[in-house]
Design an enzyme around this catalytic site. Structure first.
Site, PDB file in Angstrom:
ATOM      1  N   HIS A  70       4.248  10.125   2.383  1.00 29.58           N
ATOM      2  CA  HIS A  70       3.189  10.176   3.392  1.00 29.58           C
ATOM      3  C   HIS A  70       2.559  11.554   3.481  1.00 29.58           C
ATOM      4  O   HIS A  70       1.393  11.682   3.820  1.00 29.58           O
ATOM      5  CB  HIS A  70       3.730   9.731   4.754  1.00 29.58           C
ATOM      6  N   ASP A  71       3.333  12.610   3.197  1.00 30.98           N
ATOM      7  CA  ASP A  71       2.725  13.932   3.198  1.00 30.98           C
ATOM      8  C   ASP A  71       1.873  14.123   1.941  1.00 30.98           C
ATOM      9  O   ASP A  71       0.703  14.488   2.014  1.00 30.98           O
ATOM     10  CB  ASP A  71       3.785  15.040   3.299  1.00 30.98           C
ATOM     11  N   HIS A 195      12.593   2.054  -2.893  1.00 30.75           N
ATOM     12  CA  HIS A 195      12.953   0.952  -2.003  1.00 30.75           C
ATOM     13  C   HIS A 195      14.377   0.455  -2.251  1.00 30.75           C
ATOM     14  O   HIS A 195      14.794  -0.529  -1.658  1.00 30.75           O
ATOM     15  CB  HIS A 195      11.945  -0.197  -2.127  1.00 30.75           C
ATOM     16  N   THR A 196      15.121   1.115  -3.099  1.00 30.39           N
ATOM     17  CA  THR A 196      16.544   0.828  -3.251  1.00 30.39           C
ATOM     18  C   THR A 196      17.324   1.259  -2.009  1.00 30.39           C
ATOM     19  O   THR A 196      18.462   0.832  -1.810  1.00 30.39           O
ATOM     20  CB  THR A 196      17.145   1.517  -4.503  1.00 30.39           C
ATOM     21  N   ASP A 249      16.953  -3.501  -0.047  1.00 32.85           N
ATOM     22  CA  ASP A 249      17.816  -3.852  -1.183  1.00 32.85           C
ATOM     23  C   ASP A 249      19.149  -4.300  -0.581  1.00 32.85           C
ATOM     24  O   ASP A 249      20.111  -3.525  -0.522  1.00 32.85           O
ATOM     25  CB  ASP A 249      17.986  -2.627  -2.099  1.00 32.85           C
TER      26      ASP A 249
END
Ligand SMILES: *[C@@H]1O[C@H](CO)[C@@H](O)[C@H](O)[C@H]1NC(C)=O
Ligand SMILES: *[C@@H]1O[C@H](CO)[C@@H](O)[C@H](O)[C@H]1NC(C)=O
Ligand SMILES: *[C@@H]1O[C@H](CO)[C@@H](O)[C@H](O)[C@H]1NC(C)=O
Ligand SMILES: *[C@@H]1O[C@H](CO)[C@@H](O)[C@H](O)[C@H]1NC(C)=O
Ligand SMILES: *[C@@H]1O[C@H](CO)[C@@H](O)[C@H](O)[C@H]1NC(C)=O
Length: 332
Positions: A70-71, A195-196, A249
């Protein structure tokens, strides 16, 4: 002859794709160990704080990893995500950032560093170091981070609303978002593997994947049926802002491993943006290969490279930007 010609063309395409995949040059002013002399214990201090933070609440590891995305995607890795806006128009106020966590933790780390080396270590670098430590503390790879970034003074919700890829994006959209930042298909498929670890709120996927796929009131037909049934139990239909968290996950939610690729390969990627990695030949091949891999070594090397690439997006170095004393200063 014809076959040879085809092979040459294929190799050419592969060479071009490979060049695009790792095409971010190191910006001048960034270096591994930038604080060697000015603040020799900076990296150890960040790590010590991160150990405490993650020990108390493991969910902050994925949160601080997401923080870097996001940064960096919005006006570059310049710490601008931290800035506060009294009139509600900062990056923090944007739609994609509404559930972002980690502000207090970055502030906490910064306060420690200010005591040791005042006005030396940028908020932007702290974010990048914290993300690296978050990965390592959940059993992921350790890698050297480049430092030397300086902090920006501008923070706009408009930029954040427009520059961040979202959970409902398809591979075509994601490639556009990434290419604007100088990143290629390999960065997409490798960084998606983040996303793990971590959770997502039902509101970020329930409509698209469970209840109203493309506005037709149906479940996404590409989603694994067994998995969909589990998700439906967690996420009630129609709740306006269902903030129930679901692990991304589920088999190893806080271990940085290849589980994500096994999920996606068996149609159990949580978001459309995960599932869609199967829609492109390059990203699909990578997902399937990692899903079948016995060791995470190759993935870990790729991850270090992709995180380095992301850490180079539109950085301020040298005399540009500033070293802010308080990361969460007000911009207006
Ligand atoms: C800092 O020290 C490390 C370890 O000795 C070295 O690898 C790195 O190049 C140094 N960086 C700078 C900018 O001096
Ligand atoms: C998700 O994207 C698809 C394809 O672009 C679109 O049809 C659908 O309406 C989107 N869903 C939401 C909730 O935005
Ligand atoms: C599904 O999406 C469509 C188009 O965005 C919308 O008009 C409709 O109200 C939605 N249905 C439900 C049940 O939310
Ligand atoms: C769906 O998930 C189940 C249970 O994890 C698995 O056995 C099955 O192979 C998956 N289906 C597909 C199409 O990948
Ligand atoms: C919010 O503050 C910024 C910076 O002072 C200014 O540019 C912007 O116009 C302000 N927006 C509103 C809605 O007041």
């Amino acid at each position: 002859m014809a076959l040879d010609g085809l092979l040459v063309r294929l190799l050419l395409v592969m060479a071009v794709a490979a060049a695009v995949a790792s095409g971010v040059p190191a910006p001048p002013g960034l270096a591994v160990g930038f604080y060697n002399e000015s603040c020799p214990h900076a990296e150890e201090m960040v790590f010590a704080e991160m150990q405490e933070i993650v020990r108390k609440d493991v969910t902050l590891a994925p949160a601080l990893l997401r923080f870097m995305l996001h940064d960096c995607f919005v006006r570059g890795c310049d710490g601008s995500i931290m800035l506060k806006s009294r009139n509600g128009t900062g990056e923090r106020d944007s739609i994609p950032s509404y559930s972002l966590r980690g502000y207090d933790e970055i502030d906490q780390i910064k306060a420690k560093l200010e005591k040791e080396c005042p006005l030396t270590v940028s908020c932007a670098d702290i974010i990048v170091m914290a993300a690296r430590d978050a990965v390592f503390l959940t059993n992921g790879p350790w890698y050297e981070v480049e430092t030397g970034r300086r902090d920006g003074r501008v923070s706009s919700d408009y930029d954040a609303n427009n520059d961040l890829p979202g959970p409902n994006n398809t591979i075509v959209d994601i490639k556009i978002y990434f290419s604007f930042k100088g990143l290629g298909w390999k960065d997409i498929v490798v960084l998606s593997g983040s996303h793990t670890i971590g959770r997502a709120q039902c509101i970020t996927f329930a409509e698209d994947r469970l209840y109203n796929y493309t506005g037709r009131g149906i479940q996404d037909p590409t989603l694994n049926k067994t998995y969909a049934a589990t998700l439906r139990q967690a996420c009630e239909p129609g709740l306006e802002r269902d903030t129930t968290p679901v692990e991304m996950d589920p088999s190893t939610p806080y271990t940085f491993d290849l589980g994500y690729y096994r999920d996606v390969a068996s149609k159990k990627g949580l978001f459309t943006s995960d599932q869609t990695l199967l829609d492109d030949p390059w990203t699909r091949e990578y997902v399937e290969r990692m899903a079948a891999a016995e060791s995470p070594d190759e993935y870990f090397r790729d991850y270090a490279e992709a995180m380095t690439n992301m850490g180079r997006i539109e950085v301020l170095t040298g005399d540009n930007g500033e070293i802010r004393e308080v990361c969460t200063a007000y911009v207006d």
